[in-house]
Design an enzyme around this catalytic site. Structure first.
Site, PDB file in Angstrom:
ATOM      1  N   ASP A  98      -3.371 -22.616   9.068  1.00 24.16           N
ATOM      2  CA  ASP A  98      -2.382 -21.507   9.610  1.00 24.16           C
ATOM      3  C   ASP A  98      -0.832 -21.711   9.160  1.00 24.16           C
ATOM      4  O   ASP A  98      -0.435 -20.587   8.755  1.00 24.16           O
ATOM      5  CB  ASP A  98      -2.358 -21.868  11.039  1.00 24.16           C
ATOM      6  CG  ASP A  98      -2.264 -23.328  11.746  1.00 24.16           C
ATOM      7  OD1 ASP A  98      -2.235 -24.121  11.016  1.00 24.16           O
ATOM      8  OD2 ASP A  98      -2.165 -23.293  12.922  1.00 24.16           O
ATOM      9  N   TYR A 114     -20.932 -22.363   7.017  1.00 23.87           N
ATOM     10  CA  TYR A 114     -21.602 -21.426   6.403  1.00 23.87           C
ATOM     11  C   TYR A 114     -22.986 -21.904   5.985  1.00 23.87           C
ATOM     12  O   TYR A 114     -23.922 -21.369   5.534  1.00 23.87           O
ATOM     13  CB  TYR A 114     -21.290 -20.634   5.107  1.00 23.87           C
ATOM     14  CG  TYR A 114     -19.936 -19.744   5.392  1.00 23.87           C
ATOM     15  CD1 TYR A 114     -19.375 -20.035   6.579  1.00 23.87           C
ATOM     16  CD2 TYR A 114     -19.554 -18.784   4.670  1.00 23.87           C
ATOM     17  CE1 TYR A 114     -18.014 -19.077   6.814  1.00 23.87           C
ATOM     18  CE2 TYR A 114     -18.599 -18.074   4.897  1.00 23.87           C
ATOM     19  CZ  TYR A 114     -17.757 -18.167   5.999  1.00 23.87           C
ATOM     20  OH  TYR A 114     -16.908 -17.449   6.262  1.00 23.87           O
TER      21      TYR A 114
END
Ligand SMILES: NC(=O)c1ccc[n+]([C@@H]2O[C@H](COP(=O)([O-])OP(=O)(O)OC[C@H]3O[C@@H](n4cnc5c(N)ncnc54)[C@H](O)[C@@H]3O)[C@@H](O)[C@H]2O)c1
Length: 355
Positions: free
Chosen positions: A217, A133
């Protein structure tokens, strides 16, 4: 000493929930002075103001905290005002900790079979100032079949070290025993390799705490399968963004998810996880609880631990016995109440717990 709080209600349901949150906080009788600012889409469309530079200086100098509603308005293409307000404060004030507690307040709010309050009680420390970001990248041959787009992930040793340290310090201060770091070091070997090494270094300074590094994950799956194994999770900006939405839905949804954007010892910003919800704005349907619980996080940051607990108790009591806005009706049953009705009941409960 009076703490000056800058209230920025913003757009959509922001003003509705900010009114509710400030009313609850005022009821505590603390030395807090709330000062309202109209930065948001309306002001941007009227005179082009996003966030004046001198306001950022004033925040640093004169304010103890920022109590923020939400920004985002369909009338502003690309929400450019939102970037200039919220992201600017996160970056310019160096609010490197995005703290998001995912604590189930009532078993009925859990979407997971057999997992209730005892199992769903983890807190996420999301790195808030770098990662993907950071806004570094570009496009080449834009709009052509040969277009190339790059987004650079920034991971600094300093940035990783301080967010990991904050997560361990939080665990220690709360008597928690486990900190898990989520990355993708099997593929992103350079950036997330740094996360692995720094996390191990910080963990070695906290031998009383069980430290575990996981691929994000695998962690996402495990948070559904056995969330009780997790107490504190520390991760980068993007994975934290995703995992905390998962955490929100596991604990009652956006209407109850609170967050802090924190730099310890400096002016910090407290806001609900949700956005401006234009679909329900102005209809009295907004759940004020996320904003109220963000207020409790702000009280903790300012050193009012007892009052923070009172607000949390009032919210828990409200969810167990009180009226609910429409978002919680499918989970808790009953008929829908308005933002104003829920707020009025919360105020009564705050008074009850104050005694
Ligand atoms: N921190 C922020 O200011 C922030 C965060 C996310 C999105 N946004 C912006 O908000 C705007 C709307 O975004 P979105 O629709 O993707 O996300 P959103 O969080 O505003 O809304 C998502 C859904 O959740 C519901 N919802 C959200 N908060 C609620 C509450 N307190 N009570 C009851 N229901 C609630 C909404 O009605 C909507 O159906 C966009 O402009 C977006 O960029 C801002």
């Amino acid at each position: 000493m009076t703490h000056r709080i800058a209230v920025i209600p913003g757009d959509g349901i922001g003003p509705e929930v900010a009114q509710a949150g400030v009313r609850v906080l005022e009821r505590l009788g603390l030395p807090l002075q709330f000062e309202w600012f109209d930065f948001g889409a309306e002001r941007f469309l009227r005179d082009g103001t996003v966030l004046p530079t001198d306001f950022m200086d004033a925040l640093r100098r004169d304010y103890a905290a920022i109590y923020f509603g939400a920004v985002g308005d369909p009338r502003v293409p690309g929400n450019e005002h939102a970037k200039g307000i919220l992201l600017a404060m996160r970056f310019d004030l160096d609010l490197y900790i995005n703290l998001r507690p995912c604590l189930l307040l009532d078993d009925r709010l859990s979407p997971l079979k057999g997992k209730g309050r005892a199992e769903l009680r983890f807190t996420v420390f999301r790195e808030n100032t770098e990662g993907l970001y950071a806004g570094i990248g570009g496009v080449f041959k834009k709009g052509t079949p040969d277009e190339v787009a790059q987004e650079v992930e920034v991971n600094t040793r300093k940035g990783v070290e301080r967010i990991c340290q904050a997560a361990f310090a939080f665990a220690e201060s709360r008597g928690l025993r486990r900190v898990c770091m989520a990355d993708k070091a099997n593929v992103l070997v350079f950036g997330h390799g740094l996360w692995r090494r720094v996390f191990a270094e910080v963990a070695a300074r906290h031998p009383g705490i069980e430290a575990k590094a996981m691929y994000v994950d695998a962690l996402a799956m495990d948070l559904i399968r056995q969330p009780e194994l997790y107490e504190v999770i520390v991760t980068n900006n993007m994975f934290g963004d995703i995992l905390t939405d998962l955490g929100a839905v596991l604990t009652g949804g956006l209407g109850v998810a609170a967050s802090g954007n924190i730099h310890p010892g400096r002016v910090s910003l407290f806001e609900p996880v949700h956005g401006s919800a234009p679909d329900i704005a102005g209809q009295g349907k907004a759940n004020p609880i996320a904003m109220v619980l963000s207020g409790a996080l702000m009280l903790e940051h300012l050193g009012f631990a007892r009052e923070a607990q009172i607000v949390q108790n009032a919210v828990r009591d409200q969810i167990e016995h009180g009226a609910h806005t429409p978002d919680l009706v499918p989970l808790l049953g009953g008929t829908a109440a308005t933002t104003g009705q829920v707020t009025a009941e919360l105020l009564t409960r705050v008074e009850k717990f104050l005694r």
